[in-house]
Design an enzyme around this catalytic site. Structure first.
Site, short mmCIF file in Angstrom:
data_model
loop_
_atom_site.label_atom_id
_atom_site.label_comp_id
_atom_site.label_asym_id
_atom_site.label_seq_id
_atom_site.Cartn_x
_atom_site.Cartn_y
_atom_site.Cartn_z
N ARG A 1 -2.36 -1.04 5.17
CA ARG A 1 -3.45 -1.67 4.43
C ARG A 1 -3.00 -3.01 3.84
NH1 ARG A 1 -4.77 3.59 0.81
NH2 ARG A 1 -2.54 3.85 1.15
N CYS B 1 0.88 -1.18 0.00
CA CYS B 1 0.00 0.00 0.00
C CYS B 1 0.91 1.22 0.00
CB CYS B 1 -0.97 -0.03 1.18
SG CYS B 1 -0.19 -0.12 2.80
#
Length: 317
Positions: A280, A275
């Site tokens: 994430r 990410c």
């Protein structure tokens, strides 16, 4: 070589399409669970629920002295209300800057020192929750996995679901007796992927980079480094599609459909998630590794902060 490039290009098409995909939300039913079984989670068809527990499980174990509850939220959020007995661990302490790259995993000594200051022992069950769909909880879980804490779990749905269910919230801060924490499990450095490994995989049709950022970041319109875009041949499945509106992980059938549509299937070789700063990316790592049972998933810790700030890395947009 030509065939491998065709396969990579095919995946780009799937990745762009999946960026806009929104699955139907399936609600989870309530259950009467105990420390060894969680019916609600078991009905979702996951490969493993060893490291994911329900709010019911947490409520049943609030008085368990061998379960240390870690709140990965800002101090002001923790002070406004938290789970009984929860200890605050700032998410800022889960990332450091090294060699000019921000957001990297801290040295193991940073983690063990912090856990010692919170009174956590090596044989404790560490139960983690946050305030954003387990986003930072997965980062902490991954960190503990890398360094070798064998017994860590996350609360499905995070603090928002606990609050929605009108479960007990307190502002009382538990007293802490410092411990001497040491990692006693087996470290797993293979969960971390380097930029050199990702670069070397670009011509390998059996491996894939899974980009978990937002669609605008992937397209290069939301630029958060010197350069925007995505790694050539990477697949895009935004992390937030892993959960429902209450932050609970989707059933396995829905997750398999989500990733299958993007051509992420169990016949792939290595899968590298990324990410901006590998937060994430850990959310999707957990989904693929734990909930869907992939055994070849690792996190590119440098992620776009490293890739996008270099001058010579290949980028598509």
């Amino acid at each position: 070589m030509y065939k491998r490039q065709i396969n990579k290009l095919s995946r780009i098409g799937f990745g762009v399409a999946i960026g806009a995909l929104i699955l139907g939300i399936l609600g989870a039913c309530s259950s009467d669970s105990n420390i060894s079984s969680d019916t609600t989670l078991d009905t979702r068809g996951y490969s493993s629920t060893e490291r994911l527990v329900s709010t019911k499980w947490v409520a049943d174990n609030l008085a368990n002295e061998n379960v240390k509850i870690i709140d990965i939220r800002k101090a002001e959020d923790y002070d406004a209300g938290h789970l009984p007995g929860a200890l605050n661990y700032s998410k800022k302490e889960l990332q450091v800057e090294s060699d000019g790259v921000k957001g990297l995993i801290p040295p193991s000594s940073n983690i063990s020192n912090k856990l010692s200051s919170l009174g956590v022992k090596s044989d404790d069950t560490i139960l983690i929750y946050d305030g954003n769909k387990n986003l930072w909880s997965t980062r902490f879980l991954w960190t503990l996995d890398v360094y070798g804490h064998d017994d860590a779990k996350m609360m499905d749905g995070s603090f928002g679901l606990w609050e929605k269910e009108n479960r007990t919230i307190t502002t009382d801060v538990p007293s802490i007796s410092a411990s001497t924490y040491n990692f006693t499990g087996t470290a797993n450095s293979e969960l971390i992927t380097s930029i050199d490994t990702v670069l070397g995989s670009l011509d390998d049709s059996s491996s894939v980079v899974l980009d978990t950022r937002g669609a605008e970041e992937f397209a290069g319109r939301d630029v958060r480094a010197n350069r925007g875009g995505h790694i050539p041949g990477s697949i895009h499945v935004e992390w937030v599609n892993n959960v429902d509106e209450d932050g609970r992980f989707l059933p396995a059938a829905d997750l398999k459909k989500l990733y299958g549509t993007a051509d992420v299937t169990d016949d792939l070789g290595d899968i590298y998630t990324l990410c901006q700063t590998a937060v994430r990316a850990t959310h999707s790592w957990f989904v693929l590794a734990d909930l869907l049972g992939f055994d070849n998933v690792s996190v590119y810790d440098g992620s776009w902060t490293e890739w996008g700030n270099k001058e010579d890395t290949p980028i598509d947009s």
